[in-house]
Each structure stands twice: as structure tokens, then as C-alpha cells.
Design an enzyme around this catalytic site. Sequence first.
Site, PDB file in Angstrom:
ATOM      1  CB  THR A   1       0.946  -1.134   3.234  1.00  0.00           C
ATOM      2  OG1 THR A   1       1.223  -1.371   4.470  1.00  0.00           O
ATOM      3  CG2 THR A   1      -0.434   0.547   3.640  1.00  0.00           C
ATOM      4  CG  ASP A   2      -0.416  -5.425   6.081  1.00  0.00           C
ATOM      5  OD1 ASP A   2       0.885  -4.377   6.926  1.00  0.00           O
ATOM      6  OD2 ASP A   2       0.646  -6.848   6.784  1.00  0.00           O
ATOM      7  CD  GLU A   3       1.535  -0.755   8.155  1.00  0.00           C
ATOM      8  OE1 GLU A   3       1.870   0.635   9.100  1.00  0.00           O
ATOM      9  OE2 GLU A   3       3.254  -0.782   8.587  1.00  0.00           O
TER      10      GLU A   3
ATOM     11  CE  LYS B   1       0.665   2.951   0.151  1.00  0.00           C
ATOM     12  NZ  LYS B   1       1.438   2.917  -0.871  1.00  0.00           N
TER      13      LYS B   1
ATOM     14  CE1 TYR C   1       3.394   4.247   4.196  1.00  0.00           C
ATOM     15  CE2 TYR C   1       2.582   2.359   5.673  1.00  0.00           C
ATOM     16  CZ  TYR C   1       3.170   2.745   3.700  1.00  0.00           C
ATOM     17  OH  TYR C   1       2.969   1.896   3.658  1.00  0.00           O
TER      18      TYR C   1
HETATM   19  P1  NAD Z   1      11.030   3.112   0.095  1.00  0.00           P
HETATM   20  O1  NAD Z   1      11.665   4.241   1.160  1.00  0.00           O
HETATM   21  O2  NAD Z   1      11.752   1.837   0.543  1.00  0.00           O
HETATM   22  O3  NAD Z   1      10.977   3.332  -0.951  1.00  0.00           O
HETATM   23  C1  NAD Z   1       9.761   4.217  -2.072  1.00  0.00           C
HETATM   24  C2  NAD Z   1      10.909   5.029  -2.832  1.00  0.00           C
HETATM   25  O4  NAD Z   1       9.962   6.587  -3.184  1.00  0.00           O
HETATM   26  C3  NAD Z   1      12.200   6.099  -3.099  1.00  0.00           C
HETATM   27  O5  NAD Z   1      13.205   5.342  -3.330  1.00  0.00           O
HETATM   28  C4  NAD Z   1      12.267   7.389  -3.335  1.00  0.00           C
HETATM   29  O6  NAD Z   1      12.419   7.979  -3.874  1.00  0.00           O
HETATM   30  C5  NAD Z   1      10.737   7.606  -3.915  1.00  0.00           C
HETATM   31  N1  NAD Z   1       9.763   8.720  -3.956  1.00  0.00           N
HETATM   32  C6  NAD Z   1       9.171   8.840  -2.711  1.00  0.00           C
HETATM   33  N2  NAD Z   1       8.394  10.391  -2.904  1.00  0.00           N
HETATM   34  C7  NAD Z   1       8.975  10.641  -3.963  1.00  0.00           C
HETATM   35  C8  NAD Z   1       7.774  11.962  -5.087  1.00  0.00           C
HETATM   36  N3  NAD Z   1       7.690  12.011  -4.226  1.00  0.00           N
HETATM   37  N4  NAD Z   1       8.181  11.362  -6.066  1.00  0.00           N
HETATM   38  C9  NAD Z   1       8.621   9.890  -6.888  1.00  0.00           C
HETATM   39  N5  NAD Z   1       9.490   9.341  -6.196  1.00  0.00           N
HETATM   40  C10 NAD Z   1       9.293   9.017  -4.872  1.00  0.00           C
HETATM   41  O7  NAD Z   1       9.283   2.096   0.261  1.00  0.00           O
HETATM   42  P2  NAD Z   1       9.150   0.585   0.413  1.00  0.00           P
HETATM   43  O8  NAD Z   1       9.112   0.051   1.148  1.00  0.00           O
HETATM   44  O9  NAD Z   1      10.185  -0.007  -1.554  1.00  0.00           O
HETATM   45  O10 NAD Z   1       7.731   0.852  -0.365  1.00  0.00           O
HETATM   46  C11 NAD Z   1       7.924   0.546  -1.419  1.00  0.00           C
HETATM   47  C12 NAD Z   1       6.190   0.720  -1.120  1.00  0.00           C
HETATM   48  O11 NAD Z   1       5.086  -0.702  -1.287  1.00  0.00           O
HETATM   49  C13 NAD Z   1       5.332   2.193  -0.508  1.00  0.00           C
HETATM   50  O12 NAD Z   1       3.864   2.565  -1.589  1.00  0.00           O
HETATM   51  C14 NAD Z   1       4.752   1.134   0.752  1.00  0.00           C
HETATM   52  O13 NAD Z   1       3.502   1.878   0.787  1.00  0.00           O
HETATM   53  C15 NAD Z   1       3.523  -0.331  -0.008  1.00  0.00           C
HETATM   54  N6  NAD Z   1       4.290  -0.900   0.905  1.00  0.00           N
HETATM   55  C16 NAD Z   1       5.687  -1.670   1.389  1.00  0.00           C
HETATM   56  C17 NAD Z   1       5.668  -2.516   2.489  1.00  0.00           C
HETATM   57  C18 NAD Z   1       7.185  -2.646   2.770  1.00  0.00           C
HETATM   58  O14 NAD Z   1       7.177  -3.471   3.882  1.00  0.00           O
HETATM   59  N7  NAD Z   1       8.514  -2.023   3.141  1.00  0.00           N
HETATM   60  C19 NAD Z   1       4.983  -3.617   2.672  1.00  0.00           C
HETATM   61  C20 NAD Z   1       3.783  -3.464   2.087  1.00  0.00           C
HETATM   62  C21 NAD Z   1       3.687  -2.390   0.523  1.00  0.00           C
HETATM   63  O1  DAU Z   2       2.978  -3.986   7.252  1.00  0.00           O
HETATM   64  C1  DAU Z   2       3.795  -3.094   5.991  1.00  0.00           C
HETATM   65  C2  DAU Z   2       4.311  -2.045   6.358  1.00  0.00           C
HETATM   66  O2  DAU Z   2       5.231  -2.622   7.317  1.00  0.00           O
HETATM   67  C3  DAU Z   2       4.791  -0.997   5.090  1.00  0.00           C
HETATM   68  O3  DAU Z   2       3.332  -0.838   4.368  1.00  0.00           O
HETATM   69  C4  DAU Z   2       5.715  -0.011   5.767  1.00  0.00           C
HETATM   70  O4  DAU Z   2       5.653   1.014   4.637  1.00  0.00           O
HETATM   71  C5  DAU Z   2       7.080  -0.273   6.137  1.00  0.00           C
HETATM   72  O5  DAU Z   2       8.033   0.138   7.027  1.00  0.00           O
HETATM   73  C6  DAU Z   2       6.916  -1.685   7.456  1.00  0.00           C
HETATM   74  O6  DAU Z   2       5.940  -0.787   8.392  1.00  0.00           O
HETATM   75  P1  DAU Z   2       6.305  -0.914  10.141  1.00  0.00           P
HETATM   76  O7  DAU Z   2       6.291  -0.413  10.752  1.00  0.00           O
HETATM   77  O8  DAU Z   2       5.893  -2.450  10.491  1.00  0.00           O
HETATM   78  O9  DAU Z   2       7.930  -1.810   9.782  1.00  0.00           O
HETATM   79  P2  DAU Z   2       9.334  -0.913  10.609  1.00  0.00           P
HETATM   80  O10 DAU Z   2      10.333  -1.586  10.531  1.00  0.00           O
HETATM   81  O11 DAU Z   2       9.204  -0.166  10.793  1.00  0.00           O
HETATM   82  O12 DAU Z   2       8.901  -2.119  11.990  1.00  0.00           O
HETATM   83  C7  DAU Z   2       8.537  -3.548  12.321  1.00  0.00           C
HETATM   84  C8  DAU Z   2       7.212  -3.416  13.764  1.00  0.00           C
HETATM   85  O13 DAU Z   2       9.013  -3.612  14.559  1.00  0.00           O
HETATM   86  C9  DAU Z   2       6.580  -3.017  14.367  1.00  0.00           C
HETATM   87  O14 DAU Z   2       6.004  -3.443  15.300  1.00  0.00           O
HETATM   88  C10 DAU Z   2       7.923  -1.616  15.298  1.00  0.00           C
HETATM   89  C11 DAU Z   2       9.206  -2.053  15.019  1.00  0.00           C
HETATM   90  N1  DAU Z   2      10.602  -1.739  15.501  1.00  0.00           N
HETATM   91  C12 DAU Z   2      10.526  -1.461  14.664  1.00  0.00           C
HETATM   92  C13 DAU Z   2      11.897  -0.505  14.611  1.00  0.00           C
HETATM   93  C14 DAU Z   2      12.169   1.102  13.607  1.00  0.00           C
HETATM   94  C15 DAU Z   2      11.419  -2.192  16.921  1.00  0.00           C
HETATM   95  O15 DAU Z   2      10.885  -2.620  17.318  1.00  0.00           O
HETATM   96  N2  DAU Z   2      12.190  -1.616  16.520  1.00  0.00           N
HETATM   97  C16 DAU Z   2      12.666  -0.200  15.648  1.00  0.00           C
HETATM   98  O16 DAU Z   2      13.737  -0.198  16.455  1.00  0.00           O
END
Ligand code: NAD
Ligand code: DAU
Length: 375
Positions: free
Chosen positions: A146-148, A175, A171
Amino acid sequence: MRYAKKCIVTGAAGFIGSALARLLLKETDAQVLAIDKLTYAGVPESLKEAGLDPATLESSNPRLQFIKADICDLERMDAAFASFKPDAVFHLAAESHVDRSIDGPGEFVRTNVSGTASLLQAALGYWRSIPGAAERASFRFQHVSTDEVYGSLGAEGLFTEKTPYSPHSPYSATKAASDHLVRAWHDTYGLPVLVTNCSNNYGPYHFPEKLIPLAIINALEGKPLPVYGTGANVRDWLYVEDHARALLLVNEKGVPGETYNIGGRNERTNLEVVGAVCATLDEMKPRAGGAKYRDLVEFVADRPGHDLRYAIDPSKIRDELGWRPREDFGSGMRKTVRWYLDNEWWWRPIREKRYSGRRLGAAAPIRAETPDPRR
Ligand code: NAD
Ligand code: DAU
């Protein structure tokens, strides 16, 4: 596409993992071994269109197998590598929600840090056992991050691959730790790894704890749309299928040991994002009596440690590998809202049985979960 590798996808029942598995099965000749623990966020229904029966976890697609397993379980990971004999691992399994990491960091440390370490151990053991030098050289362990990890930007600037790590939430700290572990396995043991750091994804099958799907579903139910703080925090949004294509491209063409940032240059404030959800819904499913969805916006207490702004510089993946996103924020948002309108069968049971939409991560009541350093 000529891509025909045997791929392990961890976290394949999650949002991005399932998009990647669907892409591999639809547009390549790859064989996929999906590994997922099926936590609260693991939704096997997301692989239904790929041929998985969500009830039995059996697959009608001969190129897809599913194993329900924890990546922390080294014995099971060793067995999966030995029997499947992968050419590539896409590692996406993780605890992914920042707000949940504020409420309970323990599971994030376990899965994201220890789990990544055990998966690396299994991959290394298997990689060393590959008989042919050419096959060993073409093996890839690809870590999806992630970019975080880079922390927060001010009003100006972009994250590049050289930006120093400065994670703030539990989180992002886990990561960051996992990224360092992956690079250490490359530098120390020679494992051919790739690391990608991507911005915020959105699109179909997104678990409705995250901002965009939560806002869509709350709006459809006439419930408040919670915006943290003033709504001025900025995220850089990428349609999930563009991320999946980028992952595949990095797998094919990326240089082992290198990092690639992925992002679509779609910066929006959270208030703009919720506004876009509302405007799209106003058009696709107008509220009764001429009311506007935007009237449901409610400003609520801010997220503790809330990063102000994320924004990715994608020049490296664009210039070195030729990646371009297909969707912009407008087209991606329309596809996303349409998908949630058409696929209540997917989100309704999640909303009723797994997560109803209550506020997470507002304070920090983590005593019970945080290890006591004096013990
Ligand atoms: P998600 O939460 O939707 O999915 C995560 C999956 O991992 C789930 O299916 C869960 O059951 C599985 N999991 C969790 N713990 C586990 C374990 N111990 N063993 C096996 N499986 C397990 O997450 P996502 O949004 O699809 O993100 C996937 C990856 O991409 C993560 O590593 C996240 O950090 C990264 N990522 C997410 C975003 C985003 O915006 N969602 C952006 C950048 C990077
Ligand atoms: O940047 C990549 C990341 O983006 C991933 O690594 C994470 O897995 C993914 O969950 C996401 O993280 P964020 O914290 O940015 O996503 P989230 O959807 O939780 O929140 C997006 C923005 O919106 C954040 O600034 C918090 C805000 N927010 C979130 C929720 C759930 C609100 O204002 N209201 C809400 O109810």
C-alpha cells in the site's frame, strides 16, 4: 494473453485478490491456487463467476482450486507449495482496514507481519527445491502493498518509490514491516521478489466497511453517510481492475528486487468522493420526492492519526513497463455504483450477517489486545 503460469493468490476471497483471480482466469491461461483463511473479509461469493461454489469451496473451473488456510500455518503453506508447484505467488492476504487496526492491532501484526514471514519461508523452501536453474530464475514472489507505508503528504508532492517509509496507523506499520521482510528475503536469500505499493482501490466486490461501498449502501438504505472530520483528507483512487492488470504486468515484466508504485492520478477529497457517489445515485436511482442523496452526509469524529493526503507518482510503472489505467474516476464510479445496484445478492448478506455499518476505529480502546511489554 500468453501468460500461462501456475499462480498462488493469497487473499483470493478478498476485494483485490478476487479481482486478480477473476482476471487471471478470464484473460490468461494461468492456473490459480487461491489460498484464503476466510476471515470476516473473505467472501467466497466473489469467486462465484470464476467457477467457485461458495458453499462447498469446490471449483467447476479446472484452472481454479481453493484452499481455506491461514498463511501463518507454515506446514499448510509448505504442503500447498509442494503439491501445486507454483511459478508465481501473488501475496494479498492481509488485514486491510485501518479503522479495525485502531480498535485491535493484534490480528494485523499476526497476519500482516508473521503471516508474510511464514509465507516467505514456505516460498523460499520451495524455490530452493526447484530443480532447473531457468525455472528458479523465473519464479516470482510478488508482495501487494500500500501507499500508506509512505505516511502522509502535505498539500504538495507525490509518493515515489524512493519516498522514505513513515507509517502512522497500526495497519500501515504492519504493511511497512511486511515490505521490509520481503526485501530482506531478496537481499539475504536471493528469492526473486517484486513489491508493489498501490493507492486506494474501489470497484465491485469491495467490502462495505470501506468509504465508497459503505456510502453507496447507506445511501440506498437512507442512512447517514459518515464523513470523518471535515472531509478534506485526500485519497488517490484507482479502479480495482486497473490494479489487477498492473499486478499482472509487474509479474511478467518487473525486475526482481524492484518496487513499483501503482496509482491513477485521481486525487479527491473524501467529501468529493461521497459527493460523486451521491450524484451518481441521484442519476441512476433517484430518491423519492426529489430529495438528494447528499442531504444524508453527516460529519463525524475524525479517525485518530488520520493521514491528510496520499498521492502516487506512477511514472516508473508507466515508463518502464508501459502500464496505463483504463478507467478514470468518473467511469470507474459509474461502473461501481451500477454494480452495487445490480448485485444486492452479494452485499445484502454481508450487511446483515457480518458488518452492519457501525462506526469503527473512533477511539483507541486497545488495552486488551496490546501486548504488555512488562510481561
Ligand atoms: P480484503 O480485506 O478485502 O481481503 C483480504 C483477504 O485476506 C480476505 O479474503 C481475508 O479472508 C484474507 N486473509 C486475512 N487474513 C488471512 C490469513 N491469516 N491467512 C489467509 N488469508 C487471510 O483486502 P483487499 O482490500 O483486497 O487488500 C488486499 C491486499 O492489497 C492487502 O494486502 C492490502 O494491504 C493491499 N492493498 C489494498 C488496497 C485497497 O485500497 N484496498 C490498496 C493497496 C494495497
Ligand atoms: O491507500 C491504500 C489504502 O486504502 C489500503 O492500503 C487500505 O487497505 C484501504 O482500506 C484504504 O485505506 P483508507 O483508510 O484510505 O480507506 P477507507 O475506505 O477506510 O477510508 C478512505 C477515506 O475515507 C479515509 O480518509 C477515511 C475516510 N472515511 C472512511 C470511512 C470508512 C470516512 O470519511 N468515512 C467512513 O465512514
